[in-house]
Design a protein around this motif. Structure first.
Motif, PDB file in Angstrom:
ATOM      1  N   LEU A 118      45.788  63.610  28.577  1.00  0.00           N
ATOM      2  CA  LEU A 118      45.513  63.361  29.991  1.00  0.00           C
ATOM      3  C   LEU A 118      46.587  63.958  30.894  1.00  0.00           C
ATOM      4  O   LEU A 118      46.302  64.394  32.015  1.00  0.00           O
ATOM      5  CB  LEU A 118      45.387  61.862  30.237  1.00  0.00           C
ATOM      6  N   THR A 119      47.830  63.979  30.409  1.00  0.00           N
ATOM      7  CA  THR A 119      48.895  64.626  31.181  1.00  0.00           C
ATOM      8  C   THR A 119      48.585  66.103  31.382  1.00  0.00           C
ATOM      9  O   THR A 119      48.726  66.635  32.500  1.00  0.00           O
ATOM     10  CB  THR A 119      50.249  64.475  30.456  1.00  0.00           C
ATOM     11  N   ALA A 120      48.150  66.763  30.307  1.00  0.00           N
ATOM     12  CA  ALA A 120      47.776  68.173  30.414  1.00  0.00           C
ATOM     13  C   ALA A 120      46.592  68.352  31.365  1.00  0.00           C
ATOM     14  O   ALA A 120      46.560  69.301  32.159  1.00  0.00           O
ATOM     15  CB  ALA A 120      47.439  68.727  29.036  1.00  0.00           C
ATOM     16  N   SER A 121      45.627  67.439  31.319  1.00  0.00           N
ATOM     17  CA  SER A 121      44.455  67.540  32.190  1.00  0.00           C
ATOM     18  C   SER A 121      44.835  67.331  33.649  1.00  0.00           C
ATOM     19  O   SER A 121      44.303  68.011  34.547  1.00  0.00           O
ATOM     20  CB  SER A 121      43.398  66.512  31.767  1.00  0.00           C
ATOM     21  N   PHE A 122      45.723  66.371  33.918  1.00  0.00           N
ATOM     22  CA  PHE A 122      46.166  66.123  35.286  1.00  0.00           C
ATOM     23  C   PHE A 122      46.809  67.369  35.891  1.00  0.00           C
ATOM     24  O   PHE A 122      46.625  67.675  37.070  1.00  0.00           O
ATOM     25  CB  PHE A 122      47.165  64.962  35.329  1.00  0.00           C
ATOM     26  N   LYS A 123      47.570  68.082  35.074  1.00  0.00           N
ATOM     27  CA  LYS A 123      48.277  69.264  35.575  1.00  0.00           C
ATOM     28  C   LYS A 123      47.321  70.400  35.924  1.00  0.00           C
ATOM     29  O   LYS A 123      47.686  71.326  36.649  1.00  0.00           O
ATOM     30  CB  LYS A 123      49.300  69.738  34.537  1.00  0.00           C
TER      31      LYS A 123
END
Length: 551
Positions: free
Chosen positions: A437-442
Protein backbone atom coordinates in the motif's frame (compact mmCIF):
# COMPACT_ATOMS: atom_id res chain seq x y z
CA UNK A 1 6.22 31.13 -1.41
CA UNK A 2 8.60 28.65 0.19
CA UNK A 3 6.95 25.86 2.18
CA UNK A 4 7.82 25.89 5.88
CA UNK A 5 9.51 22.78 7.19
CA UNK A 6 10.71 21.44 10.53
CA UNK A 7 9.39 19.56 13.53
CA UNK A 8 7.45 22.53 14.86
CA UNK A 9 5.71 23.13 11.56
CA UNK A 10 4.90 19.41 11.20
CA UNK A 11 3.34 19.29 14.66
CA UNK A 12 1.37 22.49 13.96
CA UNK A 13 -0.07 21.02 10.77
CA UNK A 14 -0.95 17.78 12.54
CA UNK A 15 -2.73 19.65 15.33
CA UNK A 16 -4.91 21.41 12.77
CA UNK A 17 -6.08 18.01 11.47
CA UNK A 18 -7.57 16.07 14.43
CA UNK A 19 -8.30 12.99 12.28
CA UNK A 20 -4.67 12.67 11.18
CA UNK A 21 -3.43 13.32 14.71
CA UNK A 22 -5.67 10.55 16.03
CA UNK A 23 -4.49 8.11 13.35
CA UNK A 24 -0.83 8.85 14.11
CA UNK A 25 -1.31 8.48 17.87
CA UNK A 26 -3.24 5.21 17.47
CA UNK A 27 -0.54 3.84 15.14
CA UNK A 28 2.23 4.69 17.60
CA UNK A 29 0.26 3.26 20.53
CA UNK A 30 -0.57 -0.06 18.84
CA UNK A 31 2.92 -0.66 17.47
CA UNK A 32 4.50 0.24 20.80
CA UNK A 33 2.14 -2.06 22.71
CA UNK A 34 2.32 -5.09 20.44
CA UNK A 35 5.77 -4.80 18.83
CA UNK A 36 8.18 -2.74 20.92
CA UNK A 37 6.92 -3.76 24.37
CA UNK A 38 6.98 -7.57 23.75
CA UNK A 39 10.41 -7.38 22.09
CA UNK A 40 11.91 -5.36 24.96
CA UNK A 41 10.25 -7.71 27.45
CA UNK A 42 11.63 -10.86 25.84
CA UNK A 43 15.12 -9.36 25.54
CA UNK A 44 15.35 -8.48 29.24
CA UNK A 45 13.61 -11.49 30.77
CA UNK A 46 16.53 -13.97 30.45
CA UNK A 47 18.90 -14.09 33.41
CA UNK A 48 22.67 -14.53 33.27
CA UNK A 49 22.06 -18.14 34.29
CA UNK A 50 19.81 -18.66 31.27
CA UNK A 51 22.50 -17.36 28.93
CA UNK A 52 25.09 -19.52 30.65
CA UNK A 53 22.90 -22.59 30.27
CA UNK A 54 22.47 -21.99 26.55
CA UNK A 55 26.18 -21.61 25.86
CA UNK A 56 27.26 -24.41 28.17
CA UNK A 57 25.04 -27.17 26.74
CA UNK A 58 26.14 -28.60 23.42
CA UNK A 59 22.58 -29.60 22.44
CA UNK A 60 21.60 -25.95 21.99
CA UNK A 61 24.68 -25.21 19.88
CA UNK A 62 23.88 -28.26 17.78
CA UNK A 63 20.28 -27.07 17.37
CA UNK A 64 21.52 -23.66 16.18
CA UNK A 65 23.93 -25.24 13.69
CA UNK A 66 21.23 -27.60 12.46
CA UNK A 67 18.85 -24.68 11.99
CA UNK A 68 21.39 -22.76 9.92
CA UNK A 69 22.30 -25.79 7.78
CA UNK A 70 18.79 -27.12 7.14
CA UNK A 71 17.25 -23.67 6.50
CA UNK A 72 20.02 -22.70 4.06
CA UNK A 73 19.88 -26.00 2.18
CA UNK A 74 16.07 -26.03 2.05
CA UNK A 75 16.01 -22.43 0.82
CA UNK A 76 18.62 -23.23 -1.82
CA UNK A 77 16.75 -26.30 -3.08
CA UNK A 78 13.37 -24.53 -3.04
CA UNK A 79 14.85 -21.61 -5.00
CA UNK A 80 16.45 -23.89 -7.59
CA UNK A 81 13.23 -25.88 -7.97
CA UNK A 82 11.17 -22.67 -8.16
CA UNK A 83 13.46 -21.21 -10.82
CA UNK A 84 13.41 -24.33 -13.02
CA UNK A 85 9.63 -24.60 -12.64
CA UNK A 86 9.13 -20.91 -13.52
CA UNK A 87 11.64 -21.07 -16.40
CA UNK A 88 9.76 -24.03 -17.88
CA UNK A 89 6.50 -22.10 -17.83
CA UNK A 90 7.91 -18.82 -19.18
CA UNK A 91 10.65 -19.94 -21.61
CA UNK A 92 9.66 -23.31 -23.02
CA UNK A 93 7.05 -24.74 -25.37
CA UNK A 94 5.92 -27.48 -22.99
CA UNK A 95 2.28 -28.52 -22.88
CA UNK A 96 0.09 -28.08 -19.81
CA UNK A 97 1.38 -24.72 -18.57
CA UNK A 98 -2.00 -23.78 -17.10
CA UNK A 99 -2.05 -27.10 -15.23
CA UNK A 100 1.46 -26.53 -13.86
CA UNK A 101 0.48 -23.02 -12.66
CA UNK A 102 -2.49 -24.55 -10.84
CA UNK A 103 -0.28 -27.18 -9.18
CA UNK A 104 2.11 -24.46 -7.97
CA UNK A 105 -0.88 -22.68 -6.40
CA UNK A 106 -2.13 -25.77 -4.53
CA UNK A 107 0.44 -25.83 -1.66
CA UNK A 108 -0.54 -22.25 -0.78
CA UNK A 109 -3.97 -23.55 0.21
CA UNK A 110 -2.55 -26.00 2.73
CA UNK A 111 -0.68 -25.35 5.96
CA UNK A 112 3.01 -26.13 5.72
CA UNK A 113 2.53 -28.75 8.44
CA UNK A 114 0.31 -30.69 6.02
CA UNK A 115 3.44 -31.35 3.98
CA UNK A 116 4.92 -33.03 7.04
CA UNK A 117 1.72 -35.02 7.56
CA UNK A 118 1.63 -36.19 3.92
CA UNK A 119 5.31 -37.09 4.14
CA UNK A 120 4.57 -39.33 7.15
CA UNK A 121 1.67 -40.97 5.32
CA UNK A 122 3.86 -41.67 2.29
CA UNK A 123 7.42 -42.11 3.56
CA UNK A 124 7.11 -42.55 7.32
CA UNK A 125 7.87 -45.89 8.96
CA UNK A 126 4.31 -47.03 8.30
CA UNK A 127 3.82 -44.97 5.14
CA UNK A 128 2.51 -46.40 1.90
CA UNK A 129 5.72 -46.03 -0.09
CA UNK A 130 7.83 -47.29 2.81
CA UNK A 131 5.64 -50.37 3.22
CA UNK A 132 5.68 -51.08 -0.51
CA UNK A 133 9.49 -50.89 -0.67
CA UNK A 134 9.83 -53.09 2.40
CA UNK A 135 7.36 -55.72 1.19
CA UNK A 136 8.49 -56.01 -2.42
CA UNK A 137 12.17 -55.03 -2.35
CA UNK A 138 13.13 -55.51 1.31
CA UNK A 139 14.29 -51.88 1.48
CA UNK A 140 14.04 -50.10 4.84
CA UNK A 141 13.28 -46.45 4.10
CA UNK A 142 14.35 -44.04 6.84
CA UNK A 143 14.07 -40.38 5.82
CA UNK A 144 13.54 -38.91 9.28
CA UNK A 145 15.90 -36.09 10.17
CA UNK A 146 17.66 -33.85 7.67
CA UNK A 147 16.78 -35.76 4.45
CA UNK A 148 13.05 -35.72 5.18
CA UNK A 149 13.17 -32.12 6.38
CA UNK A 150 14.86 -30.99 3.15
CA UNK A 151 12.23 -32.77 1.05
CA UNK A 152 9.27 -31.37 2.98
CA UNK A 153 10.52 -27.78 3.29
CA UNK A 154 11.55 -27.71 -0.37
CA UNK A 155 8.07 -28.78 -1.50
CA UNK A 156 6.35 -26.52 1.07
CA UNK A 157 8.19 -23.34 0.13
CA UNK A 158 9.08 -23.79 -3.53
CA UNK A 159 5.76 -22.11 -4.57
CA UNK A 160 6.93 -18.96 -2.78
CA UNK A 161 10.17 -19.02 -4.78
CA UNK A 162 8.26 -19.82 -7.97
CA UNK A 163 5.89 -16.86 -7.59
CA UNK A 164 8.76 -14.46 -6.89
CA UNK A 165 10.89 -15.67 -9.78
CA UNK A 166 8.11 -16.03 -12.37
CA UNK A 167 7.25 -12.36 -11.93
CA UNK A 168 10.88 -11.45 -12.66
CA UNK A 169 11.10 -13.72 -15.71
CA UNK A 170 7.89 -12.27 -17.14
CA UNK A 171 9.23 -8.74 -16.79
CA UNK A 172 12.43 -9.43 -18.77
CA UNK A 173 12.13 -7.86 -22.21
CA UNK A 174 12.91 -10.30 -25.04
CA UNK A 175 14.71 -7.54 -26.98
CA UNK A 176 18.09 -8.07 -25.32
CA UNK A 177 17.87 -11.86 -25.54
CA UNK A 178 17.12 -11.69 -29.25
CA UNK A 179 19.91 -9.17 -29.79
CA UNK A 180 22.35 -11.47 -27.96
CA UNK A 181 21.24 -14.38 -30.10
CA UNK A 182 21.79 -12.35 -33.24
CA UNK A 183 25.34 -11.72 -32.03
CA UNK A 184 26.00 -15.44 -31.67
CA UNK A 185 24.83 -16.35 -28.16
CA UNK A 186 22.97 -19.65 -28.16
CA UNK A 187 21.58 -22.17 -25.69
CA UNK A 188 23.23 -22.27 -22.28
CA UNK A 189 25.51 -19.30 -23.08
CA UNK A 190 22.45 -17.12 -23.79
CA UNK A 191 20.80 -18.37 -20.62
CA UNK A 192 23.93 -17.82 -18.48
CA UNK A 193 24.98 -14.41 -19.80
CA UNK A 194 21.60 -12.73 -20.32
CA UNK A 195 18.53 -14.43 -18.80
CA UNK A 196 20.10 -15.59 -15.53
CA UNK A 197 21.90 -12.28 -14.95
CA UNK A 198 18.70 -10.28 -15.47
CA UNK A 199 16.77 -12.62 -13.17
CA UNK A 200 19.47 -12.82 -10.48
CA UNK A 201 18.05 -10.13 -8.13
CA UNK A 202 14.69 -11.89 -8.15
CA UNK A 203 16.35 -15.26 -7.56
CA UNK A 204 18.30 -13.91 -4.58
CA UNK A 205 15.16 -12.29 -3.20
CA UNK A 206 13.30 -15.61 -3.52
CA UNK A 207 16.11 -17.41 -1.67
CA UNK A 208 16.00 -14.91 1.20
CA UNK A 209 12.20 -15.05 1.47
CA UNK A 210 12.26 -18.84 1.63
CA UNK A 211 15.14 -18.80 4.13
CA UNK A 212 13.16 -16.57 6.53
CA UNK A 213 10.23 -19.01 6.34
CA UNK A 214 12.51 -22.01 6.93
CA UNK A 215 14.04 -20.37 10.02
CA UNK A 216 10.54 -19.99 11.45
CA UNK A 217 9.23 -23.45 10.50
CA UNK A 218 8.17 -25.46 13.55
CA UNK A 219 5.61 -28.07 12.58
CA UNK A 220 7.61 -29.97 9.97
CA UNK A 221 10.82 -30.24 12.05
CA UNK A 222 8.77 -31.41 15.04
CA UNK A 223 6.97 -34.10 13.03
CA UNK A 224 9.78 -35.49 10.88
CA UNK A 225 12.98 -34.05 12.32
CA UNK A 226 13.54 -37.03 14.58
CA UNK A 227 16.77 -36.51 16.52
CA UNK A 228 17.75 -33.64 14.22
CA UNK A 229 16.91 -30.87 16.67
CA UNK A 230 16.22 -27.28 15.58
CA UNK A 231 15.96 -24.09 17.64
CA UNK A 232 12.24 -23.62 16.95
CA UNK A 233 11.55 -27.08 18.39
CA UNK A 234 13.82 -26.43 21.39
CA UNK A 235 11.96 -23.18 22.12
CA UNK A 236 8.65 -25.07 22.08
CA UNK A 237 10.04 -27.63 24.52
CA UNK A 238 11.28 -24.96 26.95
CA UNK A 239 7.90 -23.20 26.91
CA UNK A 240 6.22 -26.51 27.78
CA UNK A 241 8.78 -26.95 30.58
CA UNK A 242 7.87 -23.48 31.88
CA UNK A 243 11.33 -22.06 31.16
CA UNK A 244 10.48 -18.71 29.52
CA UNK A 245 13.94 -17.28 30.23
CA UNK A 246 15.78 -20.06 28.42
CA UNK A 247 13.20 -20.03 25.62
CA UNK A 248 13.74 -16.28 25.26
CA UNK A 249 17.51 -16.77 24.94
CA UNK A 250 16.98 -19.21 22.08
CA UNK A 251 14.41 -16.88 20.52
CA UNK A 252 16.91 -14.03 20.52
CA UNK A 253 19.59 -16.28 19.01
CA UNK A 254 17.10 -17.41 16.33
CA UNK A 255 16.31 -13.80 15.43
CA UNK A 256 19.93 -12.90 14.65
CA UNK A 257 20.30 -14.91 11.39
CA UNK A 258 16.74 -13.98 10.39
CA UNK A 259 17.49 -10.26 10.82
CA UNK A 260 20.74 -10.70 8.91
CA UNK A 261 18.86 -12.31 6.02
CA UNK A 262 16.26 -9.51 6.15
CA UNK A 263 19.01 -6.85 6.07
CA UNK A 264 20.68 -8.46 3.06
CA UNK A 265 17.32 -8.70 1.31
CA UNK A 266 16.59 -5.01 1.86
CA UNK A 267 20.07 -4.08 0.62
CA UNK A 268 19.49 -6.03 -2.58
CA UNK A 269 16.04 -4.55 -3.12
CA UNK A 270 17.24 -1.01 -2.41
CA UNK A 271 19.71 -1.35 -5.29
CA UNK A 272 16.86 -2.23 -7.61
CA UNK A 273 16.84 -5.03 -10.14
CA UNK A 274 18.89 -5.47 -13.27
CA UNK A 275 16.69 -3.90 -15.91
CA UNK A 276 17.06 -3.13 -19.58
CA UNK A 277 16.00 0.16 -21.14
CA UNK A 278 15.26 -0.79 -24.71
CA UNK A 279 12.63 1.72 -25.67
CA UNK A 280 9.35 0.69 -27.21
CA UNK A 281 9.19 -3.08 -27.77
CA UNK A 282 9.09 -4.27 -31.33
CA UNK A 283 5.54 -5.12 -32.35
CA UNK A 284 4.87 -8.84 -32.35
CA UNK A 285 8.21 -9.65 -30.73
CA UNK A 286 8.20 -13.14 -29.20
CA UNK A 287 10.47 -14.45 -26.47
CA UNK A 288 13.13 -16.96 -27.47
CA UNK A 289 12.16 -20.43 -26.30
CA UNK A 290 14.12 -23.55 -25.44
CA UNK A 291 15.08 -26.43 -27.71
CA UNK A 292 13.09 -29.63 -28.10
CA UNK A 293 15.47 -31.61 -25.84
CA UNK A 294 15.34 -28.93 -23.16
CA UNK A 295 11.54 -28.88 -23.39
CA UNK A 296 11.45 -32.62 -22.68
CA UNK A 297 13.74 -32.20 -19.66
CA UNK A 298 11.72 -29.26 -18.29
CA UNK A 299 8.39 -31.04 -18.85
CA UNK A 300 9.76 -34.09 -17.02
CA UNK A 301 10.96 -31.96 -14.10
CA UNK A 302 7.66 -30.07 -13.74
CA UNK A 303 5.72 -33.33 -14.05
CA UNK A 304 7.71 -34.96 -11.23
CA UNK A 305 7.18 -31.96 -8.94
CA UNK A 306 3.47 -31.93 -9.81
CA UNK A 307 3.20 -35.67 -9.22
CA UNK A 308 4.76 -35.29 -5.77
CA UNK A 309 2.37 -32.46 -4.84
CA UNK A 310 -0.65 -34.37 -6.17
CA UNK A 311 0.43 -37.45 -4.19
CA UNK A 312 0.60 -35.35 -1.01
CA UNK A 313 -2.92 -34.03 -1.50
CA UNK A 314 -4.28 -37.38 -2.65
CA UNK A 315 -2.97 -39.32 0.36
CA UNK A 316 -4.37 -36.69 2.71
CA UNK A 317 -7.81 -36.86 1.08
CA UNK A 318 -7.78 -40.68 1.09
CA UNK A 319 -7.02 -40.78 4.83
CA UNK A 320 -9.73 -38.18 5.49
CA UNK A 321 -12.47 -40.15 3.72
CA UNK A 322 -11.64 -43.77 4.60
CA UNK A 323 -11.75 -45.52 7.95
CA UNK A 324 -7.99 -46.12 7.99
CA UNK A 325 -6.53 -46.04 4.53
CA UNK A 326 -4.25 -48.96 3.71
CA UNK A 327 -5.86 -51.14 6.40
CA UNK A 328 -9.55 -50.41 6.00
CA UNK A 329 -10.38 -48.53 2.80
CA UNK A 330 -14.11 -48.29 3.50
CA UNK A 331 -15.45 -44.85 2.56
CA UNK A 332 -16.64 -42.82 5.54
CA UNK A 333 -17.55 -39.29 6.56
CA UNK A 334 -17.02 -40.03 10.24
CA UNK A 335 -13.63 -38.30 10.47
CA UNK A 336 -14.92 -35.14 8.78
CA UNK A 337 -18.03 -35.07 10.97
CA UNK A 338 -16.01 -35.61 14.14
CA UNK A 339 -13.24 -33.05 13.71
CA UNK A 340 -14.73 -30.52 11.28
CA UNK A 341 -18.47 -30.28 11.91
CA UNK A 342 -18.52 -31.36 15.55
CA UNK A 343 -19.28 -28.35 17.83
CA UNK A 344 -16.88 -29.79 20.41
CA UNK A 345 -14.03 -29.66 17.84
CA UNK A 346 -14.32 -26.16 16.36
CA UNK A 347 -10.75 -25.90 15.07
CA UNK A 348 -11.66 -25.17 11.44
CA UNK A 349 -14.35 -22.67 12.40
CA UNK A 350 -11.95 -20.99 14.84
CA UNK A 351 -9.37 -20.67 12.08
CA UNK A 352 -11.94 -19.19 9.72
CA UNK A 353 -13.28 -16.64 12.21
CA UNK A 354 -9.91 -15.60 13.62
CA UNK A 355 -8.32 -15.39 10.17
CA UNK A 356 -11.12 -13.23 8.77
CA UNK A 357 -11.00 -10.84 11.72
CA UNK A 358 -7.22 -10.65 11.73
CA UNK A 359 -6.97 -10.16 7.96
CA UNK A 360 -9.52 -7.35 7.94
CA UNK A 361 -7.73 -5.61 10.81
CA UNK A 362 -4.30 -6.19 9.24
CA UNK A 363 -5.32 -4.59 5.94
CA UNK A 364 -7.13 -1.72 7.68
CA UNK A 365 -4.12 -1.00 9.90
CA UNK A 366 -1.75 -1.28 6.93
CA UNK A 367 -3.90 1.20 5.01
CA UNK A 368 -3.85 3.69 7.89
CA UNK A 369 -0.10 3.31 8.42
CA UNK A 370 0.69 3.73 4.72
CA UNK A 371 -1.55 6.79 4.53
CA UNK A 372 -0.07 8.68 7.49
CA UNK A 373 3.55 7.77 6.66
CA UNK A 374 3.36 8.66 2.97
CA UNK A 375 1.02 11.64 3.22
CA UNK A 376 1.44 13.25 6.65
CA UNK A 377 4.61 14.96 7.97
CA UNK A 378 5.17 14.30 11.69
CA UNK A 379 8.07 13.63 14.08
CA UNK A 380 9.07 9.98 14.45
CA UNK A 381 7.92 8.94 10.97
CA UNK A 382 11.08 6.89 10.41
CA UNK A 383 10.64 5.06 13.72
CA UNK A 384 7.01 4.27 12.91
CA UNK A 385 7.96 2.97 9.46
CA UNK A 386 10.73 0.75 10.90
CA UNK A 387 8.46 -0.64 13.62
CA UNK A 388 5.73 -1.38 11.06
CA UNK A 389 7.97 -3.61 8.91
CA UNK A 390 9.97 -5.17 11.77
CA UNK A 391 7.62 -8.14 12.40
CA UNK A 392 8.14 -9.47 8.88
CA UNK A 393 11.85 -9.95 9.66
CA UNK A 394 11.13 -11.89 12.86
CA UNK A 395 10.52 -15.65 12.79
CA UNK A 396 6.92 -16.51 13.66
CA UNK A 397 8.15 -18.65 16.54
CA UNK A 398 9.84 -15.61 18.08
CA UNK A 399 6.78 -13.38 17.60
CA UNK A 400 4.55 -15.91 19.36
CA UNK A 401 7.14 -16.36 22.11
CA UNK A 402 7.42 -12.60 22.68
CA UNK A 403 3.64 -12.18 22.90
CA UNK A 404 3.07 -15.07 25.30
CA UNK A 405 5.93 -14.00 27.58
CA UNK A 406 4.93 -10.31 27.61
CA UNK A 407 1.18 -10.76 28.08
CA UNK A 408 1.06 -13.74 30.45
CA UNK A 409 1.89 -11.45 33.39
CA UNK A 410 2.32 -7.78 34.11
CA UNK A 411 -0.09 -4.89 33.66
CA UNK A 412 -1.85 -6.40 30.62
CA UNK A 413 -2.76 -10.08 30.65
CA UNK A 414 -4.06 -11.49 27.36
CA UNK A 415 -2.89 -15.09 27.72
CA UNK A 416 -5.57 -17.57 26.75
CA UNK A 417 -7.66 -15.03 24.82
CA UNK A 418 -8.53 -14.90 21.15
CA UNK A 419 -7.21 -11.33 21.12
CA UNK A 420 -3.61 -12.50 21.40
CA UNK A 421 -4.03 -14.96 18.53
CA UNK A 422 -5.54 -12.23 16.34
CA UNK A 423 -2.71 -9.85 17.25
CA UNK A 424 -0.08 -12.49 16.39
CA UNK A 425 -1.67 -13.14 12.99
CA UNK A 426 -1.99 -9.41 12.34
CA UNK A 427 1.63 -8.65 13.18
CA UNK A 428 2.96 -11.23 10.72
CA UNK A 429 0.73 -10.24 7.79
CA UNK A 430 0.29 -6.48 8.22
CA UNK A 431 3.84 -5.54 7.03
CA UNK A 432 3.24 -7.18 3.63
CA UNK A 433 0.10 -5.14 3.08
CA UNK A 434 1.82 -2.04 4.42
CA UNK A 435 4.66 -2.33 1.92
CA UNK A 436 2.29 -2.85 -1.00
CA UNK A 437 0.00 0.00 0.00
CA UNK A 438 2.93 2.34 0.61
CA UNK A 439 4.08 1.74 -2.96
CA UNK A 440 0.52 2.30 -4.23
CA UNK A 441 0.14 5.55 -2.29
CA UNK A 442 3.30 6.90 -3.89
CA UNK A 443 1.77 6.29 -7.32
CA UNK A 444 -1.31 8.39 -6.55
CA UNK A 445 -1.00 12.13 -7.16
CA UNK A 446 -1.23 13.96 -3.86
CA UNK A 447 -3.15 16.81 -5.50
CA UNK A 448 -6.29 14.65 -5.59
CA UNK A 449 -6.36 14.45 -1.80
CA UNK A 450 -5.40 18.12 -1.46
CA UNK A 451 -8.39 19.04 -3.62
CA UNK A 452 -10.69 17.06 -1.31
CA UNK A 453 -9.14 18.79 1.71
CA UNK A 454 -9.66 22.22 0.13
CA UNK A 455 -13.32 21.33 -0.31
CA UNK A 456 -13.61 20.66 3.43
CA UNK A 457 -12.97 16.91 3.75
CA UNK A 458 -10.90 15.84 6.77
CA UNK A 459 -8.41 12.95 6.73
CA UNK A 460 -11.00 10.36 7.74
CA UNK A 461 -13.38 11.32 4.94
CA UNK A 462 -10.55 11.63 2.40
CA UNK A 463 -9.28 8.18 3.33
CA UNK A 464 -12.68 6.48 3.10
CA UNK A 465 -14.18 8.27 0.07
CA UNK A 466 -11.16 9.16 -2.08
CA UNK A 467 -8.15 7.01 -1.24
CA UNK A 468 -9.73 3.64 -0.46
CA UNK A 469 -11.74 3.36 -3.72
CA UNK A 470 -8.56 4.11 -5.70
CA UNK A 471 -6.64 1.40 -3.82
CA UNK A 472 -9.44 -1.17 -3.68
CA UNK A 473 -7.70 -3.70 -5.93
CA UNK A 474 -4.48 -3.56 -3.86
CA UNK A 475 -6.46 -3.76 -0.60
CA UNK A 476 -8.40 -6.84 -1.77
CA UNK A 477 -5.22 -8.56 -2.99
CA UNK A 478 -3.52 -7.98 0.35
CA UNK A 479 -6.57 -9.24 2.22
CA UNK A 480 -6.55 -12.46 0.16
CA UNK A 481 -2.86 -12.99 0.88
CA UNK A 482 -3.27 -12.28 4.62
CA UNK A 483 -6.30 -14.56 4.87
CA UNK A 484 -4.58 -17.52 3.20
CA UNK A 485 -1.47 -17.12 5.37
CA UNK A 486 -3.51 -16.76 8.57
CA UNK A 487 -5.58 -19.86 7.82
CA UNK A 488 -2.40 -21.90 7.50
CA UNK A 489 -0.19 -20.39 10.20
CA UNK A 490 1.24 -22.58 12.93
CA UNK A 491 4.59 -21.42 14.31
CA UNK A 492 3.36 -17.91 15.20
CA UNK A 493 0.40 -19.06 17.27
CA UNK A 494 1.42 -22.48 18.58
CA UNK A 495 2.23 -20.96 22.01
CA UNK A 496 -0.98 -18.92 22.14
CA UNK A 497 -3.76 -21.45 21.58
CA UNK A 498 -6.00 -22.73 24.38
CA UNK A 499 -8.54 -25.61 24.51
CA UNK A 500 -11.21 -23.02 23.63
CA UNK A 501 -9.26 -21.44 20.80
CA UNK A 502 -7.50 -24.34 19.08
CA UNK A 503 -7.03 -23.62 15.37
CA UNK A 504 -6.89 -26.04 12.45
CA UNK A 505 -3.12 -26.00 11.81
CA UNK A 506 -2.42 -26.76 15.47
CA UNK A 507 -5.02 -29.56 15.43
CA UNK A 508 -3.35 -31.12 12.39
CA UNK A 509 -0.03 -31.00 14.20
CA UNK A 510 -1.45 -32.45 17.44
CA UNK A 511 -3.30 -35.30 15.70
CA UNK A 512 -0.28 -36.15 13.54
CA UNK A 513 2.01 -36.21 16.55
CA UNK A 514 -0.27 -38.67 18.36
CA UNK A 515 -0.57 -40.91 15.30
CA UNK A 516 -4.27 -40.28 14.58
CA UNK A 517 -3.48 -39.47 10.98
CA UNK A 518 -7.05 -39.83 9.69
CA UNK A 519 -8.22 -37.02 12.01
CA UNK A 520 -5.24 -34.87 11.04
CA UNK A 521 -6.07 -35.45 7.37
CA UNK A 522 -9.75 -34.64 7.96
CA UNK A 523 -8.89 -31.31 9.59
CA UNK A 524 -6.50 -30.50 6.71
CA UNK A 525 -9.24 -31.20 4.15
CA UNK A 526 -11.74 -29.15 6.15
CA UNK A 527 -9.28 -26.26 6.38
CA UNK A 528 -8.59 -26.26 2.64
CA UNK A 529 -12.31 -26.50 1.84
CA UNK A 530 -13.07 -23.53 4.13
CA UNK A 531 -10.26 -21.52 2.52
CA UNK A 532 -11.42 -22.32 -1.00
CA UNK A 533 -15.06 -21.55 -0.18
CA UNK A 534 -14.13 -18.17 1.31
CA UNK A 535 -11.93 -17.27 -1.65
CA UNK A 536 -14.73 -18.35 -4.00
CA UNK A 537 -17.17 -16.01 -2.27
CA UNK A 538 -14.62 -13.20 -2.53
CA UNK A 539 -14.19 -13.90 -6.23
CA UNK A 540 -17.95 -13.62 -6.73
CA UNK A 541 -18.08 -10.34 -4.80
CA UNK A 542 -15.03 -8.57 -6.22
CA UNK A 543 -14.86 -10.36 -9.60
CA UNK A 544 -12.08 -8.84 -11.73
CA UNK A 545 -10.66 -6.87 -8.78
CA UNK A 546 -9.09 -10.00 -7.39
CA UNK A 547 -7.28 -12.83 -9.20
CA UNK A 548 -7.42 -16.06 -7.24
CA UNK A 549 -8.22 -18.87 -9.63
CA UNK A 550 -6.78 -17.29 -12.77
CA UNK A 551 -3.79 -19.41 -13.71
Amino acid sequence: MKEKKGIGESIARLMKDPSSLLLVLISFALLFLFVIYPLVFVVFIPSAENWGTFFSKSRYGTALLNTMVSSSLSALLATIFGFIYAYAINYSNIAGKKFFRFIAFLPLLAPSVMSGLAFLLLFGRGGMVSQYLKTWFDIELDLYGLPGLLIVQTISYFPLAYMTITGVLRSISPNLEIAAQNLGARGFKLFRTITLKLALPGVLNAFLLVAINCFADFGNPKLIGGNYSLLAVEIYGEILNNEPGLASVMGIILVIPALLVFWVQNKLLSKGSYSTITGKPVSGLNRMTTSRKTDIALFTFNSLISLFIIAMFAITILFAFTKNFGRDNTFTLDHIMKVVFNPSSPAVMNSLVLSLISSILAVAFALVLAYVIVRKPFPGKGLLDFTAVLPIALPGTFVGLALIVAFSSGPIILQGSAVLIIVAMLLKQMPVGYRGLTASFKQIDKSIEEAATNLGADSRRTLTTIVFPMLQKTVVANFVYAFMKNMNTLSTIVFLITPKWVVAAVSIFNYAETGTYYWAAAVAVGLMAATLATLGVMKLIFRSKVKIFDF
